[in-house]
Design a protein around this motif. Structure first.
Motif, PDB file in Angstrom:
ATOM      1  N   ASN A   1       0.982  -0.994  -0.196  1.00  0.00           N
ATOM      2  CA  ASN A   1       0.250   0.434   0.088  1.00  0.00           C
ATOM      3  C   ASN A   1       0.758   1.461   0.675  1.00  0.00           C
ATOM      4  O   ASN A   1       0.525   2.386  -0.812  1.00  0.00           O
ATOM      5  CB  ASN A   1      -1.016   0.094   1.448  1.00  0.00           C
ATOM      6  CG  ASN A   1      -2.057  -1.249   1.034  1.00  0.00           C
ATOM      7  OD1 ASN A   1      -2.703  -1.660   0.189  1.00  0.00           O
ATOM      8  ND2 ASN A   1      -2.970  -1.681   1.710  1.00  0.00           N
ATOM      9  N   GLU A   2       2.221   1.217   0.890  1.00  0.00           N
ATOM     10  CA  GLU A   2       3.070   2.020   0.870  1.00  0.00           C
ATOM     11  C   GLU A   2       3.700   2.582  -0.486  1.00  0.00           C
ATOM     12  O   GLU A   2       4.010   3.582  -1.394  1.00  0.00           O
ATOM     13  CB  GLU A   2       3.747   2.160   1.693  1.00  0.00           C
ATOM     14  CG  GLU A   2       2.944   2.029   3.063  1.00  0.00           C
ATOM     15  CD  GLU A   2       4.913   1.639   4.568  1.00  0.00           C
ATOM     16  OE1 GLU A   2       4.458   2.619   5.661  1.00  0.00           O
ATOM     17  OE2 GLU A   2       5.788   0.913   3.865  1.00  0.00           O
ATOM     18  N   PHE A   3       3.913   1.100  -1.126  1.00  0.00           N
ATOM     19  CA  PHE A   3       4.503   1.522  -2.508  1.00  0.00           C
ATOM     20  C   PHE A   3       3.056   2.476  -3.516  1.00  0.00           C
ATOM     21  O   PHE A   3       4.500   3.099  -4.049  1.00  0.00           O
ATOM     22  CB  PHE A   3       4.826   0.170  -3.145  1.00  0.00           C
ATOM     23  CG  PHE A   3       4.968   0.364  -4.614  1.00  0.00           C
ATOM     24  CD1 PHE A   3       7.011   0.400  -4.740  1.00  0.00           C
ATOM     25  CD2 PHE A   3       4.474  -0.460  -5.536  1.00  0.00           C
ATOM     26  CE1 PHE A   3       6.883   0.633  -5.937  1.00  0.00           C
ATOM     27  CE2 PHE A   3       5.079  -0.544  -6.622  1.00  0.00           C
ATOM     28  CZ  PHE A   3       5.915   0.045  -6.979  1.00  0.00           C
ATOM     29  N   TRP A   4       2.072   1.545  -3.899  1.00  0.00           N
ATOM     30  CA  TRP A   4       1.464   2.551  -4.386  1.00  0.00           C
ATOM     31  C   TRP A   4       0.861   3.770  -4.519  1.00  0.00           C
ATOM     32  O   TRP A   4       0.993   4.784  -5.380  1.00  0.00           O
ATOM     33  CB  TRP A   4       0.349   1.384  -4.508  1.00  0.00           C
ATOM     34  CG  TRP A   4       1.025   0.159  -4.990  1.00  0.00           C
ATOM     35  CD1 TRP A   4       0.477  -1.785  -4.884  1.00  0.00           C
ATOM     36  CD2 TRP A   4       0.879   0.195  -6.741  1.00  0.00           C
ATOM     37  NE1 TRP A   4       0.740  -1.650  -6.006  1.00  0.00           N
ATOM     38  CE2 TRP A   4       0.886  -1.629  -6.917  1.00  0.00           C
ATOM     39  CE3 TRP A   4       1.757   0.954  -7.902  1.00  0.00           C
ATOM     40  CZ2 TRP A   4       1.714  -1.962  -8.088  1.00  0.00           C
ATOM     41  CZ3 TRP A   4       1.839   0.288  -8.624  1.00  0.00           C
ATOM     42  CH2 TRP A   4       1.969  -1.084  -9.032  1.00  0.00           C
ATOM     43  N   SER A   5       0.898   4.031  -2.768  1.00  0.00           N
ATOM     44  CA  SER A   5       0.668   5.536  -2.935  1.00  0.00           C
ATOM     45  C   SER A   5       1.859   6.607  -3.299  1.00  0.00           C
ATOM     46  O   SER A   5       1.470   7.764  -3.422  1.00  0.00           O
ATOM     47  CB  SER A   5       0.846   5.364  -0.650  1.00  0.00           C
ATOM     48  OG  SER A   5      -0.684   5.180  -0.332  1.00  0.00           O
ATOM     49  N   SER A   6       2.908   5.372  -2.671  1.00  0.00           N
ATOM     50  CA  SER A   6       4.506   6.317  -3.310  1.00  0.00           C
ATOM     51  C   SER A   6       3.922   6.826  -4.860  1.00  0.00           C
ATOM     52  O   SER A   6       4.385   8.122  -5.773  1.00  0.00           O
ATOM     53  CB  SER A   6       5.236   6.528  -2.887  1.00  0.00           C
ATOM     54  OG  SER A   6       6.101   4.726  -3.415  1.00  0.00           O
ATOM     55  N   MET A   7       3.483   5.588  -5.705  1.00  0.00           N
ATOM     56  CA  MET A   7       3.406   6.062  -7.234  1.00  0.00           C
ATOM     57  C   MET A   7       2.591   6.768  -7.147  1.00  0.00           C
ATOM     58  O   MET A   7       2.980   7.241  -8.808  1.00  0.00           O
ATOM     59  CB  MET A   7       2.921   4.018  -7.848  1.00  0.00           C
ATOM     60  CG  MET A   7       4.136   3.305  -7.842  1.00  0.00           C
ATOM     61  SD  MET A   7       5.833   3.777  -9.189  1.00  0.00           S
ATOM     62  CE  MET A   7       6.608   4.158  -8.259  1.00  0.00           C
ATOM     63  N   GLU A   8       1.484   6.970  -6.261  1.00  0.00           N
ATOM     64  CA  GLU A   8       0.438   7.108  -7.030  1.00  0.00           C
ATOM     65  C   GLU A   8       0.931   8.836  -6.799  1.00  0.00           C
ATOM     66  O   GLU A   8       0.910   9.617  -8.205  1.00  0.00           O
ATOM     67  CB  GLU A   8      -0.571   7.506  -6.354  1.00  0.00           C
ATOM     68  CG  GLU A   8      -1.625   8.227  -6.273  1.00  0.00           C
ATOM     69  CD  GLU A   8      -3.027   8.353  -5.771  1.00  0.00           C
ATOM     70  OE1 GLU A   8      -4.658   8.357  -5.634  1.00  0.00           O
ATOM     71  OE2 GLU A   8      -2.888   7.047  -4.749  1.00  0.00           O
ATOM     72  N   LEU A   9       1.561   9.503  -6.338  1.00  0.00           N
ATOM     73  CA  LEU A   9       2.341  11.007  -6.001  1.00  0.00           C
ATOM     74  C   LEU A   9       2.991  11.178  -6.944  1.00  0.00           C
ATOM     75  O   LEU A   9       3.095  12.010  -7.687  1.00  0.00           O
ATOM     76  CB  LEU A   9       2.762  10.933  -4.849  1.00  0.00           C
ATOM     77  CG  LEU A   9       1.926  10.923  -2.982  1.00  0.00           C
ATOM     78  CD1 LEU A   9       2.822  11.120  -2.089  1.00  0.00           C
ATOM     79  CD2 LEU A   9       1.494  11.973  -3.097  1.00  0.00           C
ATOM     80  N   ILE A  10       3.831  10.108  -7.184  1.00  0.00           N
ATOM     81  CA  ILE A  10       5.073  10.410  -8.444  1.00  0.00           C
ATOM     82  C   ILE A  10       3.828  10.393 -10.103  1.00  0.00           C
ATOM     83  O   ILE A  10       4.605  11.341 -10.358  1.00  0.00           O
ATOM     84  CB  ILE A  10       5.890   9.080  -8.420  1.00  0.00           C
ATOM     85  CG1 ILE A  10       6.439   9.392  -7.872  1.00  0.00           C
ATOM     86  CG2 ILE A  10       6.303   9.359 -10.376  1.00  0.00           C
ATOM     87  CD1 ILE A  10       7.751   8.050  -7.890  1.00  0.00           C
TER      88      ILE A  10
END
Length: 58
Positions: free
Chosen positions: A34-43
């Motif tokens: 979930n943290e990974f996909w959140s960071s990808m969403e921010l990018i």
């Protein structure tokens, strides 16, 4: 450096590192999916904003 000297150095380095472990294959990620996909969403949001900014300036 002579070619023979370089080959000697390569052989010595190969001998030194023959039994060394240089890669840690046991590493575990501490980042949750979930943290990974959140960071990808921010990018992705940032990239979209930059593209929109560039298109408005042109």
């Amino acid at each position: 450096m002579r070619l023979a000297a370089a080959n000697d150095l390569d052989a010595k380095l190969a001998e030194l590192y023959y039994s060394k472990v240089t890669v840690n294959l046991e590493a575990k990620s501490t980042l949750s999916p979930n943290e990974f996909w959140s960071s990808m969403e921010l990018i992705a949001i940032n990239n979209k904003a930059v593209m929109n900014f560039k298109s408005k300036r042109a």
